[in-house]
Structure formats: C-alpha cells, structure tokens
Write a protein that holds these residues in place. Structure first.
Motif, mmCIF file in Angstrom:
data_model
loop_
_atom_site.group_PDB
_atom_site.id
_atom_site.type_symbol
_atom_site.label_atom_id
_atom_site.label_comp_id
_atom_site.label_asym_id
_atom_site.label_seq_id
_atom_site.Cartn_x
_atom_site.Cartn_y
_atom_site.Cartn_z
ATOM 1 N N PRO A 1 26.249 -60.754 2.304
ATOM 2 C CA PRO A 1 28.047 -60.239 1.393
ATOM 3 C C PRO A 1 27.366 -61.518 0.052
ATOM 4 C CG PRO A 1 28.629 -62.116 2.726
ATOM 5 C CD PRO A 1 27.694 -61.801 3.269
ATOM 6 N N VAL A 2 27.750 -60.605 -1.460
ATOM 7 C CA VAL A 2 27.238 -61.330 -2.368
ATOM 8 C C VAL A 2 28.322 -61.615 -2.954
ATOM 9 C CG1 VAL A 2 26.055 -60.093 -4.879
ATOM 10 C CG2 VAL A 2 25.411 -59.064 -2.773
ATOM 11 N N PRO A 3 28.625 -62.672 -2.722
ATOM 12 C CA PRO A 3 30.405 -63.152 -4.106
ATOM 13 C C PRO A 3 30.059 -63.151 -4.800
ATOM 14 C CG PRO A 3 29.463 -64.431 -2.479
ATOM 15 C CD PRO A 3 28.010 -64.042 -2.201
ATOM 16 N N SER A 4 29.829 -62.361 -5.984
ATOM 17 C CA SER A 4 29.283 -62.749 -7.127
ATOM 18 C C SER A 4 29.591 -61.441 -8.398
ATOM 19 C CB SER A 4 27.827 -62.662 -7.330
ATOM 20 O OG SER A 4 27.064 -62.469 -7.910
ATOM 21 N N THR A 5 29.326 -61.884 -9.771
ATOM 22 C CA THR A 5 29.817 -60.497 -10.587
ATOM 23 C C THR A 5 28.146 -59.704 -10.273
ATOM 24 O OG1 THR A 5 31.230 -61.785 -11.767
ATOM 25 C CG2 THR A 5 30.087 -59.670 -12.764
ATOM 26 N N ALA B 1 36.673 -62.749 7.444
ATOM 27 C CA ALA B 1 37.683 -62.860 6.941
ATOM 28 C C ALA B 1 37.234 -61.237 6.088
ATOM 29 C CB ALA B 1 37.721 -63.968 5.702
ATOM 30 N N ARG B 2 35.797 -61.247 5.119
ATOM 31 C CA ARG B 2 35.937 -60.259 4.370
ATOM 32 C C ARG B 2 35.225 -59.315 4.860
ATOM 33 N NH1 ARG B 2 34.382 -61.410 -1.483
ATOM 34 N NH2 ARG B 2 35.941 -60.131 -1.644
ATOM 35 N N THR B 3 34.920 -59.260 6.593
ATOM 36 C CA THR B 3 33.994 -57.838 7.090
ATOM 37 C C THR B 3 35.065 -57.104 7.882
ATOM 38 O OG1 THR B 3 31.867 -59.748 7.162
ATOM 39 C CG2 THR B 3 31.836 -57.536 8.801
ATOM 40 N N VAL B 4 34.462 -55.714 7.514
ATOM 41 C CA VAL B 4 34.951 -54.559 8.416
ATOM 42 C C VAL B 4 34.945 -53.935 9.436
ATOM 43 C CG1 VAL B 4 36.815 -52.468 7.021
ATOM 44 C CG2 VAL B 4 36.877 -54.790 5.040
ATOM 45 N N ILE B 5 35.856 -52.741 10.446
ATOM 46 C CA ILE B 5 35.044 -52.730 10.746
ATOM 47 C C ILE B 5 36.661 -51.211 10.494
ATOM 48 C CG2 ILE B 5 35.381 -51.532 14.020
ATOM 49 C CD1 ILE B 5 34.892 -54.627 14.238
ATOM 50 N N ARG C 1 34.684 -54.838 -4.152
ATOM 51 C CA ARG C 1 35.628 -56.028 -3.991
ATOM 52 C C ARG C 1 34.145 -57.141 -3.766
ATOM 53 N NH1 ARG C 1 40.525 -54.510 -1.869
ATOM 54 N NH2 ARG C 1 39.664 -54.825 0.084
ATOM 55 N N GLY C 2 33.050 -56.291 -3.379
ATOM 56 C CA GLY C 2 32.037 -57.379 -2.425
ATOM 57 C C GLY C 2 32.295 -57.491 -1.040
ATOM 58 N N ASP C 3 33.313 -56.411 -0.243
ATOM 59 C CA ASP C 3 33.800 -56.562 0.934
ATOM 60 C C ASP C 3 31.831 -56.263 1.774
ATOM 61 O OD1 ASP C 3 35.526 -58.393 -0.225
ATOM 62 O OD2 ASP C 3 36.882 -56.655 0.901
ATOM 63 N N LEU C 4 31.927 -57.260 3.090
ATOM 64 C CA LEU C 4 30.904 -56.207 3.924
ATOM 65 C C LEU C 4 32.128 -54.951 5.087
ATOM 66 C CD1 LEU C 4 28.916 -58.846 4.655
ATOM 67 C CD2 LEU C 4 28.785 -57.303 3.679
ATOM 68 N N VAL C 5 31.587 -53.892 5.389
ATOM 69 C CA VAL C 5 31.691 -52.969 6.030
ATOM 70 C C VAL C 5 30.244 -52.813 7.339
ATOM 71 C CG1 VAL C 5 32.479 -50.365 6.991
ATOM 72 C CG2 VAL C 5 33.050 -51.424 5.024
ATOM 73 N N ALA C 6 30.822 -53.082 8.705
ATOM 74 C CA ALA C 6 29.409 -53.558 9.673
ATOM 75 C C ALA C 6 30.054 -52.374 10.466
ATOM 76 C CB ALA C 6 30.176 -54.611 10.442
ATOM 77 N N VAL C 7 31.419 -51.796 11.008
ATOM 78 C CA VAL C 7 31.079 -50.952 11.549
ATOM 79 C C VAL C 7 32.335 -49.782 10.957
ATOM 80 C CG1 VAL C 7 31.952 -49.929 14.065
ATOM 81 C CG2 VAL C 7 30.315 -51.588 13.585
ATOM 82 N N ILE C 8 31.691 -48.566 11.482
ATOM 83 C CA ILE C 8 32.282 -47.289 10.423
ATOM 84 C C ILE C 8 32.457 -46.105 12.145
ATOM 85 C CG2 ILE C 8 32.719 -45.547 9.108
ATOM 86 C CD1 ILE C 8 31.447 -46.995 7.053
ATOM 87 N N LEU C 9 33.706 -45.986 12.315
ATOM 88 C CA LEU C 9 34.056 -45.282 14.083
ATOM 89 C C LEU C 9 34.936 -43.929 13.252
ATOM 90 C CD1 LEU C 9 34.900 -47.813 15.120
ATOM 91 C CD2 LEU C 9 34.817 -46.751 17.179
#
Length: 558
Positions: free
Chosen positions: A146-150, A8-12, A58-66
């Motif tokens: 991910p690091v779901p923390s402050t 839910a928090r991982t982005v392409i 926000r601490g979201d993850l980005v896996a791939v950038i095109l």
C-alpha cells in the motif's frame, strides 16, 4: 491461515451476475478470510470496475479477483482484462462451468489468468480455500504494497506539476509522483476518469481526485489547517519563515493565543535550503526542511495554530484591535501582529526565462527536482549563501554545476566556509562576471545564452536545469498606505522611524516605538522583511523571539 498485512484495506473481490451465486461466493470467502480481508462483491463487470477504480483512488489494495465467465454485456475474461489495467498485481481467478474450460485455458494467455475454478466448488475446504491460500501467499510475497500517501500525476516539464510537488514537499506532506506517460500514471488517470489533458491530478489518501488544484484547495484536502479556529487572538504572526516560526514558538509557549498565517509553506527561503551549516547548535549542519519541521512541531506542541495557503491582503487598526484581512474576504483580529513576511527571489528578466519557469528554470533550490538532475549539467545563477548551498547539494548527483556570478568572485556575498567547499568540489565551477542573456526551449529549457559582462561576448550552452538566486524583494506590497517602508519596500521599525528624533506623524502614544515596532502600535516586524536586517536564519529567529518580548510589553501597557 496466514494473516494479511494491512488487512483492513486489502480486498478480495468476487463478481457474478447471479445474485444467489454471488452471495454464496461472498459467504464462503467471509467465513474463511473475513477477519483478515475485506470481501467486496459485485453483480456485473461494469459495477466491479467502478468499485475497483474507487479502491484505486483511495489507495486500497486488491489481492484476489474472482470473476464468473458467463456474464451478460461483459464476460469474465473481458472484465479481468480491464481489471488488469487498474490492479495489475491482483491475482485473477475465473469461475467457470465444465463446458467452458477451453475458454478458461485460453484466458491464461489473454489476461495472464492465475487459476480457474469449476463450479460448484463444494466443499470449499477442498476446492476453494487451498487455491486462494496459495494465491494470497503469492500476492503477499509480491511488491504490491500500500501507498498511504497523496499521489501526484503530472508531466515532468510542467510548471504547475512542479509547483504542486514543491508545495507538498515543503509542507511535509508525503506524496508519490507518477508521470502521466508511465503505466501507473495512466492507470490512476483512468481510475479518476481523466484523459491527462488537465494536469496535475492529485489523489488524496482518502481517494479524492483533485484536478489542477490551487494551493488553498490542496492544503485543505491533504489535512493542512486553512481556517482559524477563533475570531480573535492575542497574536497573529504573518509569515512562516524562521522569524515567524520563532515568534509562534515563543508566543505560544509564553501563554499568548497565537495563530501563524503562511501563504505557501512554512520555512520561507531557509526552508528551501539543502543544508545550513552555520546555524548555532548544528555542527554537522541541518537542512532547511528538517529545521522547519522541528520548529513547526514545536510551535504546535505549545498550542500555536498554523494556517497554510492563506493570502493576507490587508492590515487595519480598529481601536485596540489589529485586523488582518485575507484575499478571500475573511478576516481575523488580535491584540498584536508580528510581520514576518520575509522575501522572495527576484525574477530573472532575461528573455525566455518567464515562459520556462517550472520547466527547467526554477527560483530557489526546488529540491523536489534534484533527483531529476542526476548526471546532467546544472547552472546556478547567484553568488550568495543560498546559491552556494544549492550548488553543494546538487553537485552530489549532477554531472557538473556551474555558478554564474555577476561580481568578480564569491567573497562579496558568500560565507567563507561555503567558498572553501565549492573550491574543493571537483564538479563545481564558478564563472565570474557572467550573466544569463536569454533562455531557449520549447516545452522545457534546452539552452542558455551567457554574456560576459566586461567584454560583451556571448556563448550558447546546452542546459536543462537552471536555479536562480539573484537577490530578494520583500513581500510587503499589500502594506502600502498602512505600514511605513523604505524605497525598496522593506519595513521601517523602531529607531529607523525616529531618525530625526521624532516619532512618525501619525504616532499617538507618549512613548517612542519599541525596537521592532512599526508606525502602528502593536504591529511589529521580524526577519528579512525589516529594513537593514541581517538576512540570516539565526538573526531572524532571534528577532521573532524579541518581537514576542516586545508584544508582552505592549500588552502590559495597553
């Protein structure tokens, strides 16, 4: 297709300045990966970088950038180079026409490109998805979790950074620490639009950046309650140490509408203790943080409200109500009040100590700094149990721990079991009849001047860490003119108010004050703030429970 964890928090992300192409890329990505990843598209390098910074906060993850190669203002390679600073672990793909393949090959060296794709990539099942499947699998096997923390970005030798870390740790708020000088700290500062001149930077789990936050703002942003849910209660408990937590547990469990107000963090001085070994029921010992966390959860289970980072500035008796005023001008009222404000460590008056507080000089155990003491020489000032517990804890990693004691030995104020442990520890030494004459250092503690009390001889020693436990003063100045105190500021109650056989002059009831009751009916005291108290965790908890029993008696007769 393998499913992504934390989907839910991982982005392409896809970036292309041609709206038609941008929509087509996003469409193909959603068709294949939409159930497992969030697809984010942008139509310029600048807007994509802005989106990446928001995701980072926000601490979201980005896996791939095109990214498309031919974009105005900022081409794909330039964009990916800057994106590398924000998300170094993301896999990078350049979309390019056949004529630009040389640029794509050069980009492998410039931005450590993972792959390039020629446009068009129809059919995607053959030319797009297999490439991305491999890149996503590679990313999932990496350590960019991910690091779901402050997150806290600051300087190691910064008093304010140390205060924030201690506040979060003592309030059981998970956080990650990043030095402003390290790459990830720099990335977080850049993502927040900061140059590092104002620190600490605190980034909450939802991505909100806080610059040099004060405790009330920080508490509110990390999910700690700071505002009472009601205007009137049966019981207001002021102070969140063992006495206050004990009162909150017993008050709420016995049906009283109870709110506990704490100015900093629950646990008090006991909450800062690395190990309490003489508390009933814990034969193997328990840390102050563990005991505090259990007590706080227990109070919450019974329905007690716990307010954090609220400074109490006054107490008034208004008819049958007892009004507690806060420093921000607001107030809350109740039928009864328990004062469990505890004590604070006295400040070391030696020259240099004030300027270096938080920068090598700490009051209390400051357990958040313990990991930084690994392999260093540590000095502890004081000879009571809190000093001994800190010495035993820090000795696990420090090169040496030296206890500086003004008295002849430790027996006057330290429990026998602790003295035995200290004597057996190979890297702990005790220097009796020794005090700190002065502290030296520029931006952090570097040396101490020690003085022998008997001979007056001084010695200069190298030191980066000093923890001070030199007695305590009650936190009761705000009660001046309201609640009677002794010459040291400790609160008088019960028999101490009627030493001559008569109640206080302003006492209006027919009965004498109850055992823990102050000169104001319905206002009780428990724990270390009480005159002649035992200054032990068990007695403080017991007094908190006893005070609630007396509150019930008071309410029955009111």
């Amino acid at each position: 297709m393998a499913q992504a964890s934390d989907a839910a928090r991982t982005v392409i992300m896809t970036v292309d300045d041609d709206p038609g192409v941008s929509r087509a890329v996003a469409r193909d990505l959603r068709r294949r990966y939409g159930e497992s990843y969030r697809i984010v598209r942008a139509e310029s390098g600048e807007s994509a970088l802005e989106a990446l910074r928001e995701l980072k906060l926000r601490g979201d993850l980005v896996a791939v950038i095109l990214a498309d190669y031919r974009m105005p203002q900022m081409n794909g390679i330039e964009f990916l180079e800057q994106a590398l600073d924000v998300y170094p672990g993301a896999r990078r793909v350049l979309l390019t026409a056949y004529a630009d393949t040389n640029a794509a090959i050069d980009a492998i060296n410039v931005v450590d490109l993972d792959h390039y794709l020629l446009k068009p990539w129809d059919p995607p099942e053959e030319k797009l998805y297999p490439v991305l499947d491999d890149l996503l699998e590679s990313w999932r096997c990496s350590d960019f979790r991910p690091v779901p923390s402050t997150k806290v970005v600051g300087h190691r030798w910064s008093a304010r950074s140390s205060d924030v870390r201690e506040f979060l740790a003592r309030n059981q708020v998970p956080y990650r620490w990043y030095s402003a000088d390290e790459p990830e700290g720099q990335r977080l500062l850049k993502a927040a639009g900061q140059d590092g001149q104002r620190l600490p930077l605190v980034i909450t789990p939802d991505g909100t950046p806080l610059i040099e936050p004060e405790a009330p703002e920080l508490a509110a942003q990390v999910g700690l309650a700071t505002t009472p849910a009601a205007d009137f209660y049966d019981l207001v408990v002021i102070g969140g140490g063992p006495a206050g937590l004990g009162a909150a547990v017993y008050g709420a469990s016995e049906g009283l509408r109870t709110v506990l107000v704490e100015r900093s963090a629950t646990g008090g001085q006991a909450g800062q203790s690395s190990r309490i070994e003489n508390y009933l029921g814990f034969p193997d010992g328990v840390s102050g943080a563990q005991l505090t966390d259990r007590a706080r959860r227990q109070a919450g289970k019974f329905g007690a409200e716990i307010l954090t980072a609220r400074e109490v500035s006054g107490l008034e008796a208004n008819g049958a109500a007892r009004t507690v005023r806060f420093s921000d001008g607001s107030a809350v009222a109740a039928h009864s009040v328990i004062l469990a404000t505890g004590v604070s460590y006295r400040q070391l008056e030696a020259p240099g100590c004030n300027d270096l507080t938080g920068c090598g000089v700490f009051y209390g155990s400051a357990l958040t700094e313990a990991s930084s003491c690994q392999g260093h020489d540590v000095y502890i000032v004081g000879g009571a149990n809190s000093a001994g517990q800190a010495a035993m804890y820090l000795a696990k990693g420090a090169k040496s721990v030296t206890l500086l004691v003004r008295g002849q030995d430790l027996s006057a104020s330290m429990s026998y079991y602790l003295i035995q442990q200290i004597n057996e520890a190979p890297n702990i030494s005790v220097r009796a009849r020794t005090v700190v004459e002065s502290a030296h250092g520029t931006d952090h503690l570097e040396q101490l001047t020690l003085r022998d009390v008997d001979t007056g001889q001084t010695e200069l020693v190298d030191a980066q860490w000093m923890f001070v436990f030199i007695g305590a003063a009650p936190l009761t100045d705000w009660l001046d003119g309201t609640v009677l105190r002794d010459e040291h500021g400790f609160i008088l109650a019960g028999p101490d108010l009627t030493a001559d056989g008569r109640p206080p002059a302003e006492w209006e009831l027919d009965r004498p004050p109850y055992h823990l009751e102050t000169n104001i009916p319905g206002v009780f005291v428990a724990g270390d703030a009480r005159a002649e108290s035992a200054k032990r965790v068990a007695s403080a908890v017991g007094e908190g429970a006893m005070a609630v029993m007396l509150v019930h008696r008071y309410l029955e007769q009111s």
